[in-house]
Write an enzyme that holds these catalytic residues in place. Structure first.
Site, short mmCIF file in Angstrom:
data_model
loop_
_atom_site.label_atom_id
_atom_site.label_comp_id
_atom_site.label_asym_id
_atom_site.label_seq_id
_atom_site.Cartn_x
_atom_site.Cartn_y
_atom_site.Cartn_z
CD GLU A 355 -3.18 0.66 2.10
OE1 GLU A 355 -4.03 1.52 2.28
OE2 GLU A 355 -3.18 -0.44 2.69
CD GLU A 635 -4.33 -0.19 9.18
OE1 GLU A 635 -4.99 0.24 8.21
OE2 GLU A 635 -3.59 -1.20 9.09
#
Length: 753
Positions: A355, A635
């Site tokens: 990502e 996260e």
């Protein structure tokens, strides 16, 4: 203003496994005296490193980084006068795929921008008599193979030392067997000088532990989750390959690679038979642990043979915080490390999996913390140029990521259709506003004002007849800890409440920016819109101090964004404190609410509730990851479960800075150092001791000099030491004491608490 180029891009006639070397011999003009100056300007399709006269031109790496290449490609400029030696020299460049050609994204990857690597380089030499010689990339360049046999930002780099010839950058090297080059048609109007600082090696770390895993694998721990690569110094038989695989965590005693998803994060080094030094500068990894295979000799040699190289944009750290609770101090350092790793040319969401994108929601949430911890003014001004370019080519829509890779992905993500969305698209407003508040330089507002207004006007076009932003896809309170692992958007907060609140805030901030810039028409227009949104929010969502969906995030936004009248604000603060207590003082907010909940509590008089939320150690909380050994921000609140297993969700990173936005509150409220005026022209010193802390300290390099607040509490006596920079003043507000105004200098003030 861009440079007037006289040279063209050239590409090698052969690809050379995606890592070509290019060089050109240069004979300096004679009869004009000695060179008095030499300037090299260069860029690439891909990333590169450059040498002149056999010596590196710069310590920069991964140049020219990642920008919205369709409309903006940055070039570097270096004074290379000291590198000229003799009548002949060689200008040499090594190229790699970088962001330009390596397949990016998750799922089915695609090479997003182009299929051919190329370089543009122009050397301007000025001689004693004023004569100038300009030489650079042209058809006289030669191209050949390097020792790099594969390079990819996600998957890693392979280097075969048997193929390396260090003489290739020197005049004496015979390149007659090399291939030629051809010109590449690139619109040089897209070329712009760097605004942001370059990417560089920032620091190094040595292994803290080497051991054998239960499965018999050799593991190395560098003691810190970091971003960069491992430099390997090794000697062994020719042809032997040493393989390094990187990961952030361990699971069941083995390398925890599942969070990497499709990223291989593996470097391979093939030995020459002599003393080799490998450094994979065309990739980067997010890691703390490395699994090593093929190491020659005793594993103890890994302690001397491996060095973790920390890589980041070259940002000057400006803020420091510490307090009497070691876990809170470590939390702050985790935020610093998370930001350092993710501010690598682009403010990315994460540095390790497939990502690593410039998600706008992350930086929107984190911007006030970012501008405090490091001097990111130019870094963010540079990124905001790409945001504005993407936006201007999407009818005013700020994309989810900048540069916008999603539009190029062959398999678009589930959240379709891509459109303006709260928090994420609000980065167009919230980020420049944070930069302005930190530095007091209106240039960032002037540069971004059209982008700011375009965003707010597009939001206005999305409103329903009732004045609410209740249509279209919203991320909402993304990663609410009560949302299921497979559906991060299923939050307690109604997404329309979140969106309408954010719209009102953005409209108000752009109106304030217009006032700073003297744009009276836009100020009136957007101030009216802000009031209309505020009225709609109250009419539809607020009833007797209760905000629709009755959860911590909606109260936090309503309070901090100043959407409530005095009576409803007091009731909302009380209800927020009740909800926090009902949660057992565990976190119950996601991306939208977390940056604001502590401020919402303290500004409505619930300081102790804010401290209990901060100091909670059970999951979900800010300190739970710290108790689990985290060295960066996760996260998810539960990226790792209490038993040491990794969260089952597919999307699980151990280095995501967004939820670390609390660090700004640590400085302003716990430490007590805030800005009363943009750029800290006037300071607010207002520590709010609590939670059993006996001391705290916040220091900041403001545009005017070092400011510092240190408080110590003994019983009911509070002693505060304050350093006020020259040319500024400070308003001191202490519990139970009258306000004081302090001039520049160092002061000690006391109060009874």
């Amino acid at each position: 203003m861009s440079h007037a180029w006289t040279v063209r891009f050239v590409a090698p006639d052969a690809d050379f496994e995606g890592a070509p070397l290019l060089r050109r011999r240069i004979r300096l003009d004679q009869g004009h005296g000695a060179p008095t100056s030499a300037v090299l300007r260069w860029t690439a399709l891909g990333v590169g490193e450059v040498w002149l006269g056999g010596r590196p031109v710069t310590a920069d790496v991964l140049t020219p980084g990642w920008s919205s290449y369709e409309w903006r490609l940055r070039y570097a400029e270096h004074d290379v006068t000291s590198l000229l030696d003799g009548e002949e020299t060689v200008l040499a460049v090594a190229l790699g795929n970088g962001w330009y050609r390596a397949p990016l994204g998750w799922g089915t990857r695609t090479a997003p921008y182009g299929e051919e690597l190329a370089v543009l380089a122009e050397l301007t030499v000025t001689f004693a008599d004023g004569h100038q010689q300009v030489v650079g990339s042209d058809r006289d360049w030669r191209a050949g193979p390097s020792a790099v046999t594969a390079n990819h930002l996600y998957d890693g780099q392979s280097i075969d030392a048997r193929r390396h010839d260090p003489r290739w950058t020197e005049v004496s090297y015979d390149d007659s067997s090399w291939a030629g080059v051809h010109e590449v048609d690139v619109d040089r109007a897209v070329l712009q000088p760097y605004v942001a600082p370059p990417v560089r090696r920032i620091s190094e770390r040595v292994p803290e532990r080497v051991w054998t895993s239960p499965a018999g694998r050799t593991l190395v721990d560098f003691g810190q989750n970091l971003v960069g690569w491992v430099r390997v110094s090794v000697a062994g038989e020719a042809g032997r390959t040493v393989t390094l695989r990187h990961a952030e965590v361990l699971e069941h005693g083995e390398l925890g690679t599942r969070p990497l998803r499709g990223a291989l994060a593996t470097d391979r080094f093939t030995l020459s038979g002599g003393e080799d030094v490998f450094e994979p500068t065309f990739t980067f990894h997010g890691f703390r642990y490395v699994e090593v295979d093929g190491w020659p000799g005793d594993p103890d040699g890994l302690v001397e043979g491996l060095t973790a190289v920390v890589v980041s944009s070259d940002l000057r750290r400006t803020a420091h915080f510490a307090c009497s609770d070691e876990l809170v101090s470590q939390l702050h350092e985790n935020v610093v490390w998370g930001m350092r790793g993710n501010f690598l040319d682009v403010p990315t969401d994460c540095p390790q999996r497939d990502e690593r994108l410039g998600w706008t929601g992350d930086i929107a949430a984190f911007a006030p913390t970012a501008v405090r911890l490091f001097d990111v003014q130019d870094f963010l001004r540079d990124w905001l140029r790409d945001l504005a370019l993407e936006q201007s080519h999407h009818d005013g829509m700020v994309p989810y990521v900048v540069p916008d890779l999603i539009k190029r992905m062959p398999n678009p993500p589930d959240f379709q259709p891509v459109d303006t969305t709260a928090v994420w698209s609000d980065a167009a407003v919230w980020v420049p506003w944070a930069v302005w508040q930190a530095h007091g330089d209106p240039v960032v507002l002037a540069e971004t004002f059209d982008s700011m207004t375009a965003h707010v006007r597009r939001v206005r076009s999305k409103l329903s007849p009732n004045g609410l932003w209740d249509t279209g896809f919203q991320f909402g309170d993304w990663l609410d800890p009560d949302a299921p692992p497979e559906d991060a958007a299923r939050a307690k907060a109604d997404p329309s409440v979140v969106a309408t609140a954010c719209a009102a805030r953005s409209a108000r901030l752009v109106a304030e920016a217009a006032a700073v810039l003297g744009r009276t028409e836009e100020q009136a227009e957007l101030a009216t819109l802000a009031e209309e949104l505020r009225a709609s929010f109250n009419r539809e969502y607020v009833h007797d101090g209760r905000v629709h969906s009755d959860c911590t995030t909606v109260y936090s936004l309503a309070i901090v964004f100043d959407l409530l009248d005095a009576v409803d604000r007091e009731a909302a603060g009380t209800r927020l404190a009740e909800l926090v207590a009902e949660s057992g003082f565990r976190i119950s907010t996601g991306f939208a609410g977390t940056p604001f909940i502590a401020d919402a509590l303290t500004s409505t008089g619930h300081v102790e509730e804010a401290y209990r939320l901060l100091l909670q150690r059970e999951c979900p909380s800010w300190l739970y990851p710290v108790t689990m050994g985290a060295t960066t921000i996760w996260e998810r609140w539960d990226s790792m479960m209490p038993d040491g297993t990794i969260n089952v969700g597919e999307m699980t990173s151990f280095n995501h800075y967004a939820l670390g936005a609390v660090a700004d509150w640590l400085h302003r409220v716990v430490g007590g150092l805030a800005a009363l005026e943009p750029g800290y022209a006037r300071l607010l010193v207002a520590p709010r001791p609590g939670g059993g802390l006996s001391w705290a300290e916040s220091a900041l390099d403001t545009p005017h000099g070092r400011a510092r607040v240190r408080w110590d509490r003994e019983g009911d006596r509070l002693t505060v030491q304050v350093t006020v920079p020259e040319g500024t003043s400070a308003l001191v507000q202490l519990p139970g004491a009258p306000d004081q105004e302090l001039a520049a200098g160092t002061h000690t003030v006391t109060a009874t608490v």
